[in-house]
Motif scaffolding. Structure first.
Motif, PDB file in Angstrom:
ATOM      1  N   LYS A  51      -2.373   9.605   3.343  1.00 14.44           N
ATOM      2  CA  LYS A  51      -1.919   8.230   3.542  1.00 14.44           C
ATOM      3  C   LYS A  51      -2.424   7.658   4.864  1.00 14.44           C
ATOM      4  N   LYS A  81       0.840  -1.191   0.000  1.00 15.55           N
ATOM      5  CA  LYS A  81       0.000   0.000   0.000  1.00 15.55           C
ATOM      6  C   LYS A  81       0.880   1.247   0.000  1.00 15.55           C
ATOM      7  N   ASP A  82       0.308   2.366  -0.434  1.00 12.04           N
ATOM      8  CA  ASP A  82       1.128   3.568  -0.545  1.00 12.04           C
ATOM      9  C   ASP A  82       1.529   4.143   0.799  1.00 12.04           C
ATOM     10  N   ASP A  91      -8.364   0.824   6.242  1.00 12.76           N
ATOM     11  CA  ASP A  91      -8.012  -0.606   6.236  1.00 12.76           C
ATOM     12  C   ASP A  91      -7.900  -1.152   7.657  1.00 12.76           C
ATOM     13  N   SER A 104      -6.017   6.512   4.407  1.00 10.00           N
ATOM     14  CA  SER A 104      -6.078   5.244   3.695  1.00 10.00           C
ATOM     15  C   SER A 104      -5.746   4.077   4.629  1.00 10.00           C
TER      16      SER A 104
END
Length: 234
Positions: A136, A101-102, A143, A139
């Motif tokens: 970020k 992931k980023d 999750d 994100s």
């Protein structure tokens, strides 16, 4: 009459001298007497006993009436999974969802801790989230919540989630203590803003440089030492 008295006196002296001679002889005999050496007694050895069953059964060690089996079987090495679910403290997390992931999270398969690089979230010596850091972090939080407090199996198992701030070894310990704690609080403030349900779970811990990350040569890896870590607790 004079001769008679002289004879009696001579007899007395002779008797005294004789007694002295006899006494001297007796003393000489006593001092020259040798003692009869004591005959050495033979040493009786205890009969050799055959070893008992407990002595022949290696591997027990006994002391103070305590028996310890010191020949324990070797524990099999812990296998670290490379895919699928991670289970610790009855919490199951699909850590594969955090890979590639980023936001660049790193999962500790032994503790369930998930690490984010501070340089992704903050500028140097700052505890204000950068715009890129907020993107970020959001994100990641989406999750993370999906796998923890939004997961039906884990929701009731997770009691708290520690958010630890870590720094490198530059600067004083107290300065880094404050910086690391403020960074952890900044992450929590943003997390609660994005996911209000996290409010009752998250708490901040400032670690300063108590737990730096080291290179193979023993030097401190300053870049990896600067990090924020999420640790679920059951």
């Amino acid at each position: 009459m004079k001769n008679c008295k002289g004879s009696k006196m001579a007899l007395r002296l002779t008797a005294i001298l004789g007694a002295l001679v006899l006494s001297a002889a007796a003393l000489t005999a006593c001092s020259g007497k040798k003692e009869t050496p004591t005959e050495a007694q033979p040493v009786t050895q205890a009969p050799t006993q055959a070893p008992t069953q407990a002595e022949t059964e290696s591997p027990k060690l006994s002391f103070s009436n305590v028996d310890i089996n010191y020949d324990m079987p070797t524990t099999a090495p812990i296998e670290v999974p490379t895919a699928g679910k991670l289970t610790f403290s009855n919490i199951d997390i699909d850590f594969g969802k955090f890979e590639n992931k980023d936001y660049g999270a790193q999962v500790n398969p032994n503790s369930g801790a998930i690490t984010l690089d501070s340089s992704v979230l903050f500028a140097s010596d700052s505890y204000e989230l950068s715009d890129n850091g907020k993107t970020k972090l959001k994100s990641f939080l989406d999750d993370y919540c999906a796998e923890t407090i939004h997961n039906g199996d884990n929701k009731n198992k997770i009691k708290k989630i520690a958010v630890e701030g870590h720094t490198d070894t530059d600067g004083s310990y107290e300065y880094n203590k404050t910086l690391s704690e403020n960074r952890a609080k900044a992450v929590i403030d943003f997390a609660v803003q994005e996911h209000p349900e996290l409010k009752d779970y998250l708490y901040a811990v400032g670690k300063s440089y108590d737990e730096p990350v080291y290179n193979d040569d023993g030097t401190v890896n300053k870049e990896k030492s600067r990090r924020v870590v999420f640790i679920p607790e059951s």
